[in-house]
Design a protein around this motif. Structure first.
Motif, PDB file in Angstrom:
ATOM      1  N   ARG A 128       0.848  -1.191   0.000  1.00 34.14           N
ATOM      2  CA  ARG A 128       0.000   0.000   0.000  1.00 34.14           C
ATOM      3  C   ARG A 128       0.882   1.239   0.000  1.00 34.14           C
ATOM      4  O   ARG A 128       1.850   1.336   0.750  1.00 34.14           O
ATOM      5  N   GLU A 188       1.055   5.596   0.028  1.00 37.11           N
ATOM      6  CA  GLU A 188       0.361   6.865   0.295  1.00 37.11           C
ATOM      7  C   GLU A 188       1.397   7.978   0.255  1.00 37.11           C
ATOM      8  O   GLU A 188       2.329   8.003   1.058  1.00 37.11           O
ATOM      9  N   GLY A 211      -8.550   3.518  -6.112  1.00 33.43           N
ATOM     10  CA  GLY A 211      -9.955   3.870  -6.212  1.00 33.43           C
ATOM     11  C   GLY A 211     -10.283   4.558  -7.529  1.00 33.43           C
ATOM     12  O   GLY A 211      -9.404   5.009  -8.262  1.00 33.43           O
ATOM     13  N   ARG A 225      -3.547  -0.646  11.275  1.00 30.59           N
ATOM     14  CA  ARG A 225      -4.628  -0.596  10.287  1.00 30.59           C
ATOM     15  C   ARG A 225      -4.445  -1.627   9.188  1.00 30.59           C
ATOM     16  O   ARG A 225      -4.959  -1.468   8.088  1.00 30.59           O
ATOM     17  N   ALA A 259      -7.702  -3.015   7.727  1.00 31.37           N
ATOM     18  CA  ALA A 259      -8.419  -2.020   6.920  1.00 31.37           C
ATOM     19  C   ALA A 259      -7.712  -1.793   5.590  1.00 31.37           C
ATOM     20  O   ALA A 259      -8.353  -1.690   4.542  1.00 31.37           O
ATOM     21  N   TYR A 260      -6.383  -1.740   5.644  1.00 36.58           N
ATOM     22  CA  TYR A 260      -5.623  -1.565   4.411  1.00 36.58           C
ATOM     23  C   TYR A 260      -5.848  -2.739   3.460  1.00 36.58           C
ATOM     24  O   TYR A 260      -6.016  -2.569   2.249  1.00 36.58           O
ATOM     25  N   ASP A 308      -9.248  -2.511   1.851  1.00 37.99           N
ATOM     26  CA  ASP A 308      -9.265  -1.506   0.781  1.00 37.99           C
ATOM     27  C   ASP A 308      -8.579  -2.036  -0.476  1.00 37.99           C
ATOM     28  O   ASP A 308      -9.040  -1.809  -1.594  1.00 37.99           O
ATOM     29  N   GLY A 338     -10.622  -4.306  -2.707  1.00 38.27           N
ATOM     30  CA  GLY A 338     -11.625  -3.671  -3.557  1.00 38.27           C
ATOM     31  C   GLY A 338     -11.065  -2.693  -4.574  1.00 38.27           C
ATOM     32  O   GLY A 338     -11.829  -2.087  -5.335  1.00 38.27           O
ATOM     33  N   ALA A 339      -9.753  -2.533  -4.602  1.00 37.00           N
ATOM     34  CA  ALA A 339      -9.146  -1.565  -5.522  1.00 37.00           C
ATOM     35  C   ALA A 339      -9.185  -2.081  -6.953  1.00 37.00           C
ATOM     36  O   ALA A 339      -9.126  -3.286  -7.204  1.00 37.00           O
TER      37      ALA A 339
END
Length: 624
Positions: free
Chosen positions: A113, A115, A160, A287, A290-291, A294, A297-298
């Motif tokens: 992931r 960011e 997303g 997290r 949660a990561y 996400d 669903g990306a």
């Protein structure tokens, strides 16, 4: 051999905000395959910050670059620039600031992931369509996910639906930078890797337990057929790891030179500098679940390329140049002994004109008026219509190539040639080429062009491709002379359609030398071992023209043992210089990825009667 390849244009990745790995020809590196391991060798679900960088019993080169559940923060500095060989800037891109990378999974695939919290800036006329630095940076702050295969190859970038096309391309290129294909047994090794520009040979060197160096040796194949050459001028990448194998830093510098070959476009060069330095301590994230959710669903970010607004790309190409300026600069192509700066300005104007043809229907009328004047810019204007590749520009090319064309025979042939090489052939173009095959002046070019159209339509319009294929195979089966058969076979060589392999095979045993030579050319773009075997066998044909055609076709293919064996025999035993020279030069090109070729090159270097071939072999040998 006929000129069957499409005259080059600026590749799509040169459109500002394109796939940045190809811009400078970079594929930097990373391996993300295994979870963190404890001293007992047991795989753990995560790692504590104290474990990161601590001594471990695992092999130092085997740890994951991004341990599962651990957030690593880096300072990212990247600068990419594209310019003409004369120095005229086409686009620039810079990234600066913190980048957090967190390992999510590491069994059948490795997910990381990302960011970004820094800034992204692009040069004037960047074509992002995002409204300035603040909007561009805001879009880049949306989280994304990079996916890698177990051996460290980049698979895809995900995110997303809010991530725009320009930013999607930035993260796709980052994933390509983070390819690291390791070897636990050797200190030096080579790997075949892929980025947006194509497939290349990478050379690795383990400098110590914590440092791996990588460089690109050469491109073996390219994703675009629009360039006559793509040279790596400089390539260096250094990875520093901690004792458990987690990434500490990357330092990359690379320069490439791309040459569009014949035509009105200038050569261009790309440079990229990248520094990725880990800052602070590793931190276990709370997290992770949660990561991971996400990430599940990306969506693939590659799909954003299809959604990118074509008008935005064209505005970037135009870059503030108006039609009058573009046409005025294009006249520099006809100047006597133009300077490098004049060539650059004319080349930039050509790119702008192709975009104008896509954006403004009235420009097409101006170009038609210029063509009717039959001036010195006719060839350049026909090339612009070709590269615009819209249905309307193709219709005008079809008109200029038709039997009722207002152009003289030479320029009519140029129009037919341009129509043969449009990037996205329309149904009207295919119909026109089919009709023109019977024309006494441009019929041969139209036949070749139909094969080129088939090559470009296979992945985009299967029905239209099938129409072109059926037309060519019918033309071949109904041909009554060797020349007619050779023309259809050469067109199938342009097509590179695997379904025509059996059709072509039958003509390799023709009594006609001309037909056998054309059949060899018909195999040049057909992938696979069967085509390799047929070409290797054709290298022993009794006719020199057929042997030359086979070697010429092989030179366009990827290296393979069966082909290398056939070329080796020609390199040491062929009496005809042209055949032997092409075999030697091809083996010299393949030598870096096929070490066994060195033995053949040593024989050539020591005993060939040609000083030129001896020198080619010597230079290609290790240490040469």
């Amino acid at each position: 051999m006929p000129n069957t390849s499409r005259p080059p244009q600026f590749p799509k990745w040169l459109l500002l905000g394109g796939a940045l790995a190809a811009v400078a020809g970079i594929a930097a590196v990373s391996r993300l395959s295994r979870p963190a391991a404890s001293a007992s060798g047991q795989k753990s679900a995560g790692a504590t910050s104290a474990q990161i960088g601590a001594p471990s019993a695992i092999m130092r080169r085997e740890g994951p670059l991004f341990p599962r559940g651990v957030e690593l923060t880096f300072d990212l500095k990247e600068q990419t620039r594209i310019a003409t060989s004369g120095g005229q800037s086409i686009t620039e891109l810079a990234l600066r600031g913190p980048l957090r990378l967190t390992g999510l999974e590491s069994e059948s695939r490795a997910l990381v992931r990302g960011e970004f919290a820094g800034t992204v800036t692009a040069g004037a006329g960047d074509g992002t369509g995002l409204g300035g630095v603040e909007a561009l940076s805001a879009a880049a702050h949306l989280p994304f996910v990079l996916e890698f295969s177990p051996d460290g190859r980049f698979v895809a970038a995900r995110g997303g639906v809010q991530i725009p096309a320009f930013v999607a391309r930035v993260w796709i290129s980052l994933g390509e930078y983070l390819q690291l294909l390791r070897d636990t047994e050797k200190d030096q090794w080579e790997r075949h890797e892929t980025d947006a520009a194509g497939t290349y040979l990478a050379s690795y060197l383990q400098k110590g337990p914590f440092e791996i160096q990588k460089r690109k040796v050469m491109y073996e194949s390219m994703s675009s057929d629009r360039l006559s050459s793509y040279d790596i001028l400089k390539s260096s990448e250094t990875f520093h790891l901690d004792v458990d194998g987690a990434l500490r830093s990357i330092l990359l510098a690379e320069s490439t030179s791309a040459n569009p070959g014949d035509g009105p476009l200038p050569a261009f060069e790309g440079t990229t500098e990248l520094a990725l330095d880990r800052t602070g301590d590793a931190r276990v994230t709370e997290r992770l679940a949660a990561y991971a959710a996400d990430a599940a669903g990306a969506l693939p970010l590659a799909e954003r390329r299809k959604e990118e607004d074509a008008a935005t790309r064209n505005r970037a190409r135009i870059g503030g140049i108006n039609l009058g300026d573009a046409l005025g600069r294009l006249e520099l192509f006809g100047a006597k002994n133009p300077t490098a700066d004049q060539k650059d300005r004319a080349g930039r104007a050509f790119v702008a004109l192709t975009a104008m043809l896509r954006e403004d229907p009235s420009v097409l009328g101006v170009i038609k008026e210029r063509l009717l004047q039959k001036g010195p810019m006719t060839t350049t204007l026909l090339a612009a219509l070709r590269d615009a590749s819209t249905p309307a520009s193709q219709a005008l090319l079809a008109e200029m190539a038709s039997a009722n064309s207002p152009l003289d025979p030479e320029m009519r042939m140029e129009a037919a040639r341009s129509l043969s090489r449009v990037e996205t052939p329309s149904k009207e173009t295919v119909t026109t080429l089919k009709t023109l095959r019977a024309d006494p002046e441009v019929g041969l070019q139209a036949t070749y062009g139909l094969g080129s159209a088939l090559y470009r339509l296979k992945g985009t319009d299967p029905l239209l491709a099938s129409d072109a294929r059926d037309t060519l195979t019918t033309q071949l089966s109904s041909a009554t002379t060797a020349s007619e058969q050779a023309a259809a076979l050469t067109a199938l060589g342009n097509a590179g359609d695997p379904s025509t392999l059996d059709t072509v095979r039958a003509y390799l045993t023709s009594e006609s030398v001309e037909v056998r030579a054309a059949a060899a050319q018909a195999l040049r773009r057909i992938p696979g071992f069967d085509a390799d075997q047929l070409l290797a066998a054709t290298c022993s044909d009794p006719a020199v023209d057929v042997r030359f055609s086979a070697v010429d076709a092989i030179r366009e293919r990827q290296s393979a043992p069966v082909l290398a064996t056939a070329l080796a025999a020609l390199a040491v035993r062929e009496s005809e210089f042209q055949v032997r020279a092409k075999a030697v030069s091809t083996l010299a090109t393949w030598a870096p990825q096929m070490p066994a070729i060195a033995e053949v090159l040593r024989v050539v270097a020591a005993s060939d009667q040609s000083a030129d071939l001896r020198n080619i072999a010597k230079v290609a040998l290790p240490g040469g």
